[in-house]
Design an enzyme around this catalytic site. Structure first.
Site, short mmCIF file in Angstrom:
data_model
loop_
_atom_site.label_atom_id
_atom_site.label_comp_id
_atom_site.label_asym_id
_atom_site.label_seq_id
_atom_site.Cartn_x
_atom_site.Cartn_y
_atom_site.Cartn_z
CG HIS A 128 5.08 3.51 -0.50
ND1 HIS A 128 3.80 3.20 -0.15
CD2 HIS A 128 5.21 5.03 -0.50
CE1 HIS A 128 3.14 4.24 0.26
NE2 HIS A 128 4.17 5.41 0.01
CB ALA B 229 -8.29 -2.27 -10.62
NE ARG C 225 3.63 -7.24 2.54
CZ ARG C 225 4.12 -5.90 2.34
NH1 ARG C 225 4.68 -5.39 3.33
NH2 ARG C 225 3.68 -5.17 1.34
N GLY D 258 -7.27 1.83 -6.88
CA GLY D 258 -7.22 0.89 -5.91
C GLY D 258 -6.01 1.25 -4.51
CB THR D 259 -4.60 4.06 -3.31
OG1 THR D 259 -3.81 4.45 -2.30
CG2 THR D 259 -5.02 5.21 -4.22
CB VAL E 134 -15.68 5.53 -4.97
CG1 VAL E 134 -14.36 6.26 -4.46
CG2 VAL E 134 -15.29 4.77 -6.40
N1 APR Z 1 -10.11 -2.96 -7.39
C1 APR Z 1 -10.09 -1.69 -7.07
N2 APR Z 1 -10.01 -1.07 -5.90
C2 APR Z 1 -9.77 -2.43 -4.88
C3 APR Z 1 -9.76 -3.79 -5.35
C4 APR Z 1 -9.98 -3.95 -6.70
N3 APR Z 1 -9.86 -5.21 -7.27
N4 APR Z 1 -9.71 -4.31 -4.17
C5 APR Z 1 -9.32 -3.46 -3.39
N5 APR Z 1 -9.37 -2.47 -3.73
C6 APR Z 1 -9.12 -1.02 -2.96
C7 APR Z 1 -9.81 -1.08 -1.47
O1 APR Z 1 -11.42 -0.61 -1.38
C8 APR Z 1 -8.89 -0.23 -0.81
O2 APR Z 1 -9.81 1.39 -0.92
O3 APR Z 1 -8.03 -0.80 -2.98
C9 APR Z 1 -7.78 -0.03 -1.67
C10 APR Z 1 -6.56 -0.49 -0.93
O4 APR Z 1 -6.28 0.12 0.24
P1 APR Z 1 -4.93 -0.10 1.13
O5 APR Z 1 -5.01 -1.41 1.46
O6 APR Z 1 -5.07 0.98 2.08
O7 APR Z 1 -3.74 0.06 0.24
P2 APR Z 1 -2.91 1.20 -0.44
O8 APR Z 1 -3.96 2.56 -0.53
O9 APR Z 1 -1.87 1.07 -1.48
O10 APR Z 1 -2.09 1.58 0.97
C11 APR Z 1 -0.97 2.70 0.87
O11 APR Z 1 -0.11 2.12 2.95
O12 APR Z 1 0.50 0.28 4.44
C12 APR Z 1 0.74 1.27 3.39
O13 APR Z 1 2.74 1.36 2.47
C13 APR Z 1 1.86 0.66 2.56
O14 APR Z 1 1.67 1.38 0.13
C14 APR Z 1 1.00 0.99 1.20
C15 APR Z 1 0.18 2.46 1.48
#
Ligand code: APR
Length: 250
Positions: free
Chosen positions: A124, A236, A75, A192-193, A221
């Protein structure tokens, strides 16, 4: 500018122009357009048979330190090849226009700092930092070592990435600052979460409870324009620059 641009709802643009305090929480989705896989994407290559929940834990590291260390090495190499994208840069521009701007990130990739964001709260940790598993203290400028994982120069314990694993506490000061920034925000963006990992996921609800305008920006969403709540469906790297252009035309 089209008043009803789906990416820059008029009510949100006006709120942004008037805002004193803006708080942003980002997740892996803002780095996806920089080529970094998100956590909910299926993993690729030799890691496809693993889930992050199986590797990013102290138990997994104790059970198989080499495997966990090598996953992070993979990674980290991806992170080192990645560059900030237009979404990261748009947040730098917003920070320049807002008197109290706080960027809270769940990402460990340093792309916000590389884009020029000044005030970044890393909830994190950061994959570029390494710490001793036993002493829980960051190890700077360690010598390259053939041992995998390498050992702590002080105590000989195993080294690990300085990131928060499942089941571990968040850095206390960072989380306290994040909650304060959510409580006092005029506008809170969750970008993006997936909102699946606590306690970061609760920050948007805290902001909403304290009267902030809340903006959820994600690919999954349904669009919603119900001030003080906005759901914007889009990337984003496209939406944030559109918001910036609408709020602060050159
Ligand atoms: N623009 C906006 N949103 C996006 C894009 C984009 N280009 N690409 C993906 N997404 C969205 C996805 O739909 C998803 O809802 O980003 C989100 C990513 O979600 P996760 O992969 O769950 O990442 P995150 O929310 O950061 O995870 C939180 O979980 O695994 C642990 O510690 C790790 O920090 C991480 C935490």
């Amino acid at each position: 500018m089209d008043k009803h641009n789906a990416f820059a709802p008029a009510g949100l643009v006006e709120a942004l122009q008037a805002a004193e305090r803006v708080t942003v929480l980002t997740g892996a989705g803002i780095s996806a357009e920089s080529g970094l896989p998100t956590f909910r994407d299926p993993m690729t290559g030799l890691w496809e048979k693993y889930r992050p929940e199986d590797l990013a834990t102290p138990q997994a590291f104790r059970r198989n330190p080499r495997l966990v260390w090598e996953w992070y090495t993979w990674r980290r190499k991806l992170v080192e090849q990645a560059a900030p994208n237009a979404g990261h840069r748009a947040l730098v521009t917003i920070e320049q226009h807002i008197s109290e701007f706080t960027l809270i990130t769940q990402n460990v990739d340093s792309l916000h700092q590389q884009a020029g964001s000044q005030r970044v709260i890393e909830l994190h940790g950061n994959i570029r930092r390494t710490k001793c598993f036993d002493e829980n203290v960051v190890v700077e400028n360690r010598e390259e070592s053939a041992e995998v994982p390498p050992r702590c120069p002080r105590c000989g314990g195993l080294l690990r990435p300085d990131v928060v694993w499942f089941g571990e506490q968040l850095p206390e000061q960072a989380f306290h600052t994040a909650v304060e920034a959510a409580v006092h925000a005029d506008i809170f963006f969750a970008i993006g979460t997936s909102g699946t990992v606590e306690p970061a996921a609760s920050l948007a609800r805290v902001a909403q409870r304290f009267g902030a305008t809340v903006v959820i920006l994600n690919l999954d969403v349904e669009p919603l324009e119900a001030p003080p709540l906005y759901h914007i469906n889009g990337r984003a790297g496209i939406v944030l620059p559109a918001l910036v252009r609408a709020a602060w035309p050159e």
